[in-house]
Design a protein around this motif. Structure first.
Motif, PDB file in Angstrom:
ATOM      1  N   PRO A  98      -5.822  43.134  37.682  1.00 34.15           N
ATOM      2  CA  PRO A  98      -5.999  43.173  36.280  1.00 34.15           C
ATOM      3  C   PRO A  98      -5.041  42.575  35.371  1.00 34.15           C
ATOM      4  O   PRO A  98      -3.962  42.517  36.069  1.00 34.15           O
ATOM      5  CB  PRO A  98      -6.074  44.649  36.093  1.00 34.15           C
ATOM      6  N   LYS A  99      -5.282  42.198  34.058  1.00 32.29           N
ATOM      7  CA  LYS A  99      -4.207  41.544  33.073  1.00 32.29           C
ATOM      8  C   LYS A  99      -3.404  43.015  32.807  1.00 32.29           C
ATOM      9  O   LYS A  99      -4.015  44.024  32.755  1.00 32.29           O
ATOM     10  CB  LYS A  99      -4.988  41.051  32.052  1.00 32.29           C
ATOM     11  N   PRO A 100      -1.991  42.712  32.664  1.00 33.00           N
ATOM     12  CA  PRO A 100      -1.418  43.917  32.290  1.00 33.00           C
ATOM     13  C   PRO A 100      -1.635  44.657  31.210  1.00 33.00           C
ATOM     14  O   PRO A 100      -1.668  45.961  30.922  1.00 33.00           O
ATOM     15  CB  PRO A 100       0.172  43.455  32.275  1.00 33.00           C
ATOM     16  N   ASP A 101      -1.831  43.895  29.940  1.00 35.95           N
ATOM     17  CA  ASP A 101      -2.020  44.586  28.674  1.00 35.95           C
ATOM     18  C   ASP A 101      -3.474  43.951  28.116  1.00 35.95           C
ATOM     19  O   ASP A 101      -3.711  43.250  27.304  1.00 35.95           O
ATOM     20  CB  ASP A 101      -0.999  44.240  27.536  1.00 35.95           C
ATOM     21  N   SER A 102      -4.770  44.242  28.986  1.00 35.79           N
ATOM     22  CA  SER A 102      -5.828  43.453  28.737  1.00 35.79           C
ATOM     23  C   SER A 102      -6.286  43.989  27.367  1.00 35.79           C
ATOM     24  O   SER A 102      -6.418  45.068  26.997  1.00 35.79           O
ATOM     25  CB  SER A 102      -6.841  44.132  29.793  1.00 35.79           C
ATOM     26  N   THR A 165      -7.093  31.618  38.617  1.00 34.41           N
ATOM     27  CA  THR A 165      -6.325  32.296  37.196  1.00 34.41           C
ATOM     28  C   THR A 165      -7.055  32.168  36.020  1.00 34.41           C
ATOM     29  O   THR A 165      -8.136  31.507  35.960  1.00 34.41           O
ATOM     30  CB  THR A 165      -4.992  31.525  37.146  1.00 34.41           C
ATOM     31  N   HIS A 166      -6.628  32.931  34.918  1.00 35.44           N
ATOM     32  CA  HIS A 166      -7.251  33.052  33.696  1.00 35.44           C
ATOM     33  C   HIS A 166      -6.009  32.773  32.798  1.00 35.44           C
ATOM     34  O   HIS A 166      -5.244  33.702  32.510  1.00 35.44           O
ATOM     35  CB  HIS A 166      -8.180  34.205  33.530  1.00 35.44           C
ATOM     36  N   LEU A 167      -5.716  31.479  32.137  1.00 37.22           N
ATOM     37  CA  LEU A 167      -4.726  31.393  31.458  1.00 37.22           C
ATOM     38  C   LEU A 167      -5.106  31.657  30.184  1.00 37.22           C
ATOM     39  O   LEU A 167      -5.976  31.910  29.497  1.00 37.22           O
ATOM     40  CB  LEU A 167      -4.285  29.765  31.431  1.00 37.22           C
ATOM     41  N   LYS A 168      -3.762  31.902  29.241  1.00 35.71           N
ATOM     42  CA  LYS A 168      -3.511  32.299  27.749  1.00 35.71           C
ATOM     43  C   LYS A 168      -4.871  31.470  26.786  1.00 35.71           C
ATOM     44  O   LYS A 168      -4.969  30.250  26.956  1.00 35.71           O
ATOM     45  CB  LYS A 168      -2.446  32.106  27.231  1.00 35.71           C
ATOM     46  N   ALA A 169      -5.672  32.040  26.198  1.00 31.80           N
ATOM     47  CA  ALA A 169      -6.799  31.500  25.185  1.00 31.80           C
ATOM     48  C   ALA A 169      -6.031  31.045  24.087  1.00 31.80           C
ATOM     49  O   ALA A 169      -4.858  31.425  23.746  1.00 31.80           O
ATOM     50  CB  ALA A 169      -7.700  32.564  24.962  1.00 31.80           C
ATOM     51  N   PHE A 205      -8.631  27.765  32.692  1.00 34.34           N
ATOM     52  CA  PHE A 205      -7.263  27.260  32.203  1.00 34.34           C
ATOM     53  C   PHE A 205      -7.271  27.261  30.770  1.00 34.34           C
ATOM     54  O   PHE A 205      -6.042  27.266  30.192  1.00 34.34           O
ATOM     55  CB  PHE A 205      -7.055  26.015  32.894  1.00 34.34           C
ATOM     56  N   ASN A 206      -8.455  27.587  29.897  1.00 33.04           N
ATOM     57  CA  ASN A 206      -8.526  27.652  28.549  1.00 33.04           C
ATOM     58  C   ASN A 206      -7.649  26.231  28.028  1.00 33.04           C
ATOM     59  O   ASN A 206      -7.226  26.241  26.842  1.00 33.04           O
ATOM     60  CB  ASN A 206      -7.669  28.819  28.224  1.00 33.04           C
ATOM     61  N   ALA A 207      -7.765  25.157  28.789  1.00 35.11           N
ATOM     62  CA  ALA A 207      -7.113  23.849  28.401  1.00 35.11           C
ATOM     63  C   ALA A 207      -8.004  22.824  28.779  1.00 35.11           C
ATOM     64  O   ALA A 207      -8.657  22.545  29.805  1.00 35.11           O
ATOM     65  CB  ALA A 207      -5.845  23.858  29.030  1.00 35.11           C
TER      66      ALA A 207
HETATM   67  P1  NDP Z   1      -5.965  35.967  25.116  1.00 35.90           P
HETATM   68  O1  NDP Z   1      -5.515  34.958  23.922  1.00 35.90           O
HETATM   69  O2  NDP Z   1      -5.603  35.092  26.323  1.00 35.90           O
HETATM   70  O3  NDP Z   1      -7.503  36.005  24.993  1.00 35.90           O
HETATM   71  C1  NDP Z   1      -8.101  37.235  25.176  1.00 35.90           C
HETATM   72  C2  NDP Z   1      -9.634  37.046  25.264  1.00 35.90           C
HETATM   73  O4  NDP Z   1     -10.065  36.729  24.183  1.00 35.90           O
HETATM   74  C3  NDP Z   1      -9.838  36.230  26.561  1.00 35.90           C
HETATM   75  O5  NDP Z   1     -10.669  36.676  27.430  1.00 35.90           O
HETATM   76  C4  NDP Z   1     -10.633  35.098  25.839  1.00 35.90           C
HETATM   77  O6  NDP Z   1     -11.747  34.431  26.273  1.00 35.90           O
HETATM   78  C5  NDP Z   1     -10.991  35.698  24.497  1.00 35.90           C
HETATM   79  N1  NDP Z   1     -11.193  34.641  23.204  1.00 35.90           N
HETATM   80  C6  NDP Z   1     -10.637  33.585  22.886  1.00 35.90           C
HETATM   81  N2  NDP Z   1     -11.018  33.005  21.952  1.00 35.90           N
HETATM   82  C7  NDP Z   1     -11.496  34.131  21.140  1.00 35.90           C
HETATM   83  C8  NDP Z   1     -12.002  34.171  20.004  1.00 35.90           C
HETATM   84  N3  NDP Z   1     -12.014  33.054  19.056  1.00 35.90           N
HETATM   85  N4  NDP Z   1     -12.878  35.280  19.730  1.00 35.90           N
HETATM   86  C9  NDP Z   1     -12.894  36.213  20.637  1.00 35.90           C
HETATM   87  N5  NDP Z   1     -12.382  36.388  21.708  1.00 35.90           N
HETATM   88  C10 NDP Z   1     -11.725  35.142  21.867  1.00 35.90           C
HETATM   89  O7  NDP Z   1      -5.292  37.181  24.945  1.00 35.90           O
HETATM   90  P2  NDP Z   1      -4.313  38.007  25.626  1.00 35.90           P
HETATM   91  O8  NDP Z   1      -4.534  38.405  27.094  1.00 35.90           O
HETATM   92  O9  NDP Z   1      -2.981  37.204  25.547  1.00 35.90           O
HETATM   93  O10 NDP Z   1      -3.905  39.431  24.960  1.00 35.90           O
HETATM   94  C11 NDP Z   1      -3.790  39.214  23.507  1.00 35.90           C
HETATM   95  C12 NDP Z   1      -2.847  40.600  23.111  1.00 35.90           C
HETATM   96  O11 NDP Z   1      -3.697  41.005  22.174  1.00 35.90           O
HETATM   97  C13 NDP Z   1      -2.742  41.568  24.246  1.00 35.90           C
HETATM   98  O12 NDP Z   1      -1.547  41.776  24.711  1.00 35.90           O
HETATM   99  C14 NDP Z   1      -3.331  42.636  23.709  1.00 35.90           C
HETATM  100  O13 NDP Z   1      -2.036  43.816  23.702  1.00 35.90           O
HETATM  101  C15 NDP Z   1      -3.398  42.566  22.049  1.00 35.90           C
HETATM  102  N6  NDP Z   1      -4.598  42.979  21.564  1.00 35.90           N
HETATM  103  C16 NDP Z   1      -4.285  43.954  20.688  1.00 35.90           C
HETATM  104  C17 NDP Z   1      -5.464  44.635  20.217  1.00 35.90           C
HETATM  105  C18 NDP Z   1      -5.399  45.588  19.150  1.00 35.90           C
HETATM  106  O14 NDP Z   1      -6.246  46.155  18.591  1.00 35.90           O
HETATM  107  N7  NDP Z   1      -4.167  46.183  18.783  1.00 35.90           N
HETATM  108  C19 NDP Z   1      -6.901  43.914  20.277  1.00 35.90           C
HETATM  109  C20 NDP Z   1      -7.010  42.864  21.194  1.00 35.90           C
HETATM  110  C21 NDP Z   1      -5.815  42.417  21.767  1.00 35.90           C
HETATM  111  P3  NDP Z   1     -11.712  32.873  27.067  1.00 35.90           P
HETATM  112  O15 NDP Z   1     -10.562  32.773  27.919  1.00 35.90           O
HETATM  113  O16 NDP Z   1     -13.178  32.864  27.490  1.00 35.90           O
HETATM  114  O17 NDP Z   1     -11.469  31.939  25.754  1.00 35.90           O
END
Ligand code: NDP
Ligand code: CA
Length: 311
Positions: A98-102, A165-169, A205-207
């Motif tokens: 899992p991602k640590p802070d999904s 992997t699933h890189l940063k979006a 890879f989100n790239a």
């Molecule tokens: P990422 O930026 O990697 O994206 C997380 C998910 O959002 C991915 O699965 C991605 O899907 C999807 N995503 C991408 N673009 C969009 C978009 N335009 N609209 C909706 N979803 C999208 O996130 P991180 O894993 O780096 O997590 C972000 C951080 O935000 C976390 O650390 C978490 O703590 C925090 N967070 C806090 C929240 C809160 O309420 N406090 C709510 C949500 C997150 P794909 O890869 O398919 O593009």
């Protein structure tokens, strides 16, 4: 239906090649996290019923099992136990990290964190080891992960290394720099665990192919990776790199997104690509794009038939 014509375009019938221990069919797919898909993505044109887990989960399973993959690499898995149970009945064993802070944790009614999963066909492979890593950016842990499995082909004893992997979006210059740093750490992780084994590296890879991380992976001297879909689409590809025009195609409130961000990389000195699954055409997909009743994720599945060099 079109779906079965597409399946036929992936090499021979599965029953022909399963007998060969030199062929490996890999499925790579970002399945769309259930919690994120319902609560986060804001797909503007997707009917709510198409996202209902009681419907969608069977479409996900159907999409996976219809291709009879030997190896399955998935991202945005937030229902691992369901998949493990159902795919277990089809002869697969799997692992999850899992991602640590999904972002799923922040969604009401979530089913736990999303992460990466690998499944493999138990009658074809024996698991040698599995490793996982929270990817680092400038030596600091990020929120993205990688998962690795070394598999031994039962019939020949040959070992291969599968990594996903699933890189940063999200878009932007800083974000593409962060993804590139994650890509470098990913290569380090692979080199720590794969030794000289043939490698298949799959993921979201989100790239796009123009981003630095794409070149970082393909230009690495140690691994000599190629991209399995590059050059597979002839006249309907990104011209410079030959990648398909899209691996994801969705309409959010902000607008339409259609681009290539998912890849299957492989050690080109150790194996050849015999066939890849075509993506559905824009007519197949329909004007509301995906997810939809027909396609349960906003990403399409990539399916590749590899043939290992038999030396
Ligand atoms: P990422 O930026 O990697 O994206 C997380 C998910 O959002 C991915 O699965 C991605 O899907 C999807 N995503 C991408 N673009 C969009 C978009 N335009 N609209 C909706 N979803 C999208 O996130 P991180 O894993 O780096 O997590 C972000 C951080 O935000 C976390 O650390 C978490 O703590 C925090 N967070 C806090 C929240 C809160 O309420 N406090 C709510 C949500 C997150 P794909 O890869 O398919 O593009
Ligand atoms: Ca997503």
């Amino acid at each position: 239906s079109t779906k079965f014509e597409k399946l036929n375009s992936v090499s021979k019938a599965y029953s022909d090649y399963v007998s060969s221990p030199y062929n490996i069919r890999v499925l790579q797919w970002n399945i769309l996290s259930q919690a994120l898909g319902v609560m986060n993505d804001n797909f503007a044109r997707c009917p709510d019923e198409a996202l209902d887990w009681n419907f969608r989960r069977y479409r996900i399973v159907e999409e996976i099992v219809q291709y009879c993959p030997d190896v399955i690499c998935l991202q945005e898995v937030d229902h691992f136990n369901f998949l493990k149970h159902v795919l277990g009945t089809q002869g697969y064993s799997g692992m999850f990290f899992p991602k640590p802070d999904s972002p799923c944790f922040y969604i009401e009614g979530n089913n736990g964190p999303d992460g990466c999963a690998i499944f493999y066909r138990k009658n074809k492979f024996e698991l040698v080891k599995t490793e996982n890593k929270i990817l680092e950016i400038w030596r600091v842990q990020s929120n993205q992960v990688a998962l690795l499995a070394v598999l031994r082909i039962r019939e020949t004893g040959q070992e291969i290394c599968i990594t996903t992997t699933h890189l940063k979006a999200r878009q932007g210059a800083l974000l593409s720099t962060l993804r590139n740093e994650q890509g470098k750490d990913l290569l380090q992780f692979i080199s720590n665990h794969c030794d000289n084994r043939p490698i298949i590296l799959c993921g979201d890879f989100n790239a796009e192919p123009t981003e630095p991380v794409y070149s970082t992976i393909l230009s690495n001297q140690l691994f000599a990776f190629s991209s399995a879909y590059a050059g597979s689409q002839e006249d309907v590809s990104n011209s410079a790199d030959g990648e398909p025009l899209y691996t994801t195609w969705k309409i959010r409130e902000e607008g339409e997104v259609c681009h290539t961000i998912d890849y299957v990389f492989y050690s080109k000195n150790a194996m050849d690509v015999e066939a890849v699954l075509d993506f559905p055409s824009s007519e197949d997909i329909g004007e509301d794009r995906v997810p939809s009743f027909l396609y349960p994720s906003d990403h399409f599945s990539l399916v590749c038939d590899f043939r290992l060099a038999s030396n």
